[in-house]
Structure formats: C-alpha cells, structure tokens
Design an enzyme around this catalytic site. Structure first.
Site, short mmCIF file in Angstrom:
data_model
loop_
_atom_site.label_atom_id
_atom_site.label_comp_id
_atom_site.label_asym_id
_atom_site.label_seq_id
_atom_site.Cartn_x
_atom_site.Cartn_y
_atom_site.Cartn_z
N HIS A 18 0.84 -1.21 0.00
CA HIS A 18 0.00 0.00 0.00
C HIS A 18 0.87 1.25 0.00
CE1 HIS A 18 -3.04 -2.76 2.19
NE2 HIS A 18 -3.61 -2.46 1.05
N ARG A 91 -2.00 -6.09 -8.37
CA ARG A 91 -0.87 -6.93 -7.96
C ARG A 91 -0.56 -8.02 -8.96
NH1 ARG A 91 -3.33 -8.61 -2.48
NH2 ARG A 91 -5.10 -8.43 -3.88
N1 COA Z 1 -0.09 -4.17 -1.83
C1 COA Z 1 -0.35 -5.17 -0.99
N2 COA Z 1 -1.61 -5.61 -0.74
C2 COA Z 1 -2.61 -5.00 -1.37
C3 COA Z 1 -2.40 -3.96 -2.27
C4 COA Z 1 -1.08 -3.54 -2.49
N3 COA Z 1 -0.79 -2.55 -3.32
N4 COA Z 1 -3.59 -3.57 -2.74
C5 COA Z 1 -4.51 -4.35 -2.16
N5 COA Z 1 -3.91 -5.22 -1.33
C6 COA Z 1 -4.55 -6.27 -0.55
C7 COA Z 1 -5.25 -5.75 0.66
O1 COA Z 1 -4.39 -5.74 1.76
C8 COA Z 1 -6.39 -6.74 0.83
O2 COA Z 1 -5.94 -7.86 1.51
P1 COA Z 1 -6.97 -8.82 2.28
O3 COA Z 1 -8.13 -9.09 1.40
O4 COA Z 1 -6.12 -9.99 2.51
O5 COA Z 1 -7.35 -8.10 3.53
C9 COA Z 1 -6.70 -7.19 -0.59
O6 COA Z 1 -5.56 -6.85 -1.35
C10 COA Z 1 -7.88 -6.51 -1.16
O7 COA Z 1 -7.74 -5.15 -0.84
P2 COA Z 1 -8.52 -3.99 -1.52
O8 COA Z 1 -8.41 -4.15 -2.99
O9 COA Z 1 -8.09 -2.73 -0.93
O10 COA Z 1 -9.98 -4.39 -1.20
P3 COA Z 1 -10.76 -4.11 0.01
O11 COA Z 1 -11.72 -5.21 0.14
O12 COA Z 1 -9.86 -3.86 1.16
O13 COA Z 1 -11.47 -2.75 -0.42
C11 COA Z 1 -13.10 -1.41 -1.60
C12 COA Z 1 -12.36 -2.73 -1.51
C13 COA Z 1 -13.23 -0.73 -0.28
C14 COA Z 1 -12.33 -0.50 -2.53
C15 COA Z 1 -14.48 -1.72 -2.22
O14 COA Z 1 -15.08 -2.77 -1.50
C16 COA Z 1 -15.41 -0.53 -2.21
O15 COA Z 1 -15.29 0.35 -3.02
N6 COA Z 1 -16.39 -0.52 -1.27
C17 COA Z 1 -17.36 0.54 -1.16
C18 COA Z 1 -18.74 0.09 -1.62
C19 COA Z 1 -18.92 0.36 -3.08
O16 COA Z 1 -18.77 1.45 -3.58
N7 COA Z 1 -19.29 -0.71 -3.79
C20 COA Z 1 -19.47 -0.66 -5.20
C21 COA Z 1 -18.12 -0.86 -5.86
S1 COA Z 1 -18.36 -1.61 -7.42
#
Ligand code: COA
Length: 171
Positions: A18, A91
């Site tokens: 991140h 990723r």
């Molecule tokens: N380096 C390392 N790890 C990373 C990374 C990076 N650059 N980017 C993402 N990750 C990891 C995260 O740590 C996370 O790990 P985990 O699942 O093991 O906890 C995983 O990848 C997924 O992370 P992320 O892509 O940030 O997803 P999230 O579930 O944490 O967040 C939201 C997703 C919040 C962006 C999405 O659910 C959202 O927009 N929610 C709001 C509701 C909404 O608008 N919905 C309609 C959208 S279509």
C-alpha cells in the site's frame, strides 16, 4: 486545478505494498485521500482508530495526504471529497477481473470519476493484509512486509492470544 485522488481499501493493516502505491500516487496527484472502508463483509483485526494510527505513523506527517473513513458507495465518497480519480493497485492478473468489474461499475454509477491503476511494485505482488495477519498470528516475521509500527502492533495483538493449534485467528 488541483488533482485529488482517493485510495480506498480496508487497510487491515496497511502493508508496504500500500505504501508503495501511495508514494507513487503522490508523485502524480496533488492530494491523496486514503479512504478506509467500513466493510460489513470483513471482520477486521484492527479497529478503525488503530488502522488510522498505523497509516498516519507509516506515512509520517504529510500535507498532501489525509486519512478518512467511509461507509456506503465509494463514488459518493469521492464526490463528497472532490476527488475525480480513484487510485487502485494491481498486484497480479488475478486482481484484474474484480478490479475491472469494480471500475466499470463505479463508472456506471458516476461517469465523472475515473479509476487509475498502478502496477504494484513486484516485491509486493504476493502481499496482502490477510497473509500478513496470518504470518504474524503464527509468530512469523513480517518486518520486511509492513511498516515498523504495523509489525509492533501485530506483535502486541498476537502476544499471548492463545491462538489455537489450528492457527485460527482470534476474533
Ligand atoms: N499491496 C499489498 N496488498 C494489497 C495492495 C497492495 N498494493 N492492494 C490491495 N492489497 C490487498 C489488501 O491488503 C487486501 O488484503 P486482504 O483481502 O487480505 O485483507 C486485498 O488486497 C484486497 O484489498 P482492496 O483491494 O483494498 O480491497 P478491500 O476489500 O480492502 O477494499 C473497496 C475494496 C473498499 C475499494 C471496495 O469494497 C469498495 O469500493 N467498497 C465501497 C462500496 C462500493 O462502492 N461498492 C461498489 C463498488 S463496485
């Protein structure tokens, strides 16, 4: 006009992957809003306050960064905060499908907001918050994967947790 991007995620906890995206994002955007999603589908290990503290401490004082929380739709949060760009890290190919769907759906919901993808640094392509939590819960070293404050907080979290033999996370 100043360019503000929103970088959403659960950040449970923030990892070096991140931080890599945030630092590279800062070279492009004037302001970055790190938006912690209150995701009802995930049962986080760290509270919101703990996650904010770890993000702030990892990045240091930075006038170009703010840390916020949100629930509900990401595009609405972006609109509220005058961000026209959603920043996401990719990723691996496996991220593509869900990111593609999310980007198109977000565009469908608000066509003024654009999603910008950055390839995660190759050293972090295998990294995720849950992998970090799992390693830490089993006493493994995560020092090269996360900022210092995060490894300290993980150690505290799992110190004397009485993790089961099956390696189940404490609630
Ligand atoms: N380096 C390392 N790890 C990373 C990374 C990076 N650059 N980017 C993402 N990750 C990891 C995260 O740590 C996370 O790990 P985990 O699942 O093991 O906890 C995983 O990848 C997924 O992370 P992320 O892509 O940030 O997803 P999230 O579930 O944490 O967040 C939201 C997703 C919040 C962006 C999405 O659910 C959202 O927009 N929610 C709001 C509701 C909404 O608008 N919905 C309609 C959208 S279509």
């Amino acid at each position: 006009m100043s360019k503000t991007a929103i970088y959403p995620g659960t950040f449970d906890p923030i990892t070096n992957g991140h931080v890599d995206i945030i630092e590279r994002g800062l070279a492009i955007f004037d302001h970055l809003i790190i938006a912690i999603a209150l995701n009802p589908k995930k049962a986080p290990l760290f509270s919101i306050d703990e996650r904010i503290e770890m993000i702030e401490e990892s990045l240091g004082r930075h006038s170009k960064v703010s840390v916020e929380t949100f629930s509900g739709l990401l595009v609405e949060e972006a609109e509220r905060r005058n961000a026209r760009v959603i920043l996401r890290g990719l990723r691996a190919v496996s991220d593509f499908e869900s990111e593609f769907q999310m980007a198109l759906m977000n565009r469908n919901l608000n066509s003024k907001i654009e999603t910008v993808f950055m390839m995660t640094g190759e050293a972090y392509s295998y990294l995720s918050s849950s992998v970090v939590r799992e390693i830490a819960s089993m006493g493994g070293s995560v020092e090269r994967l996360v900022p210092k404050i995060v490894s300290v907080r993980l150690k505290e979290k799992f110190a004397g947790t009485g993790l089961t033999d099956e390696g189940v996370f404490p609630a």
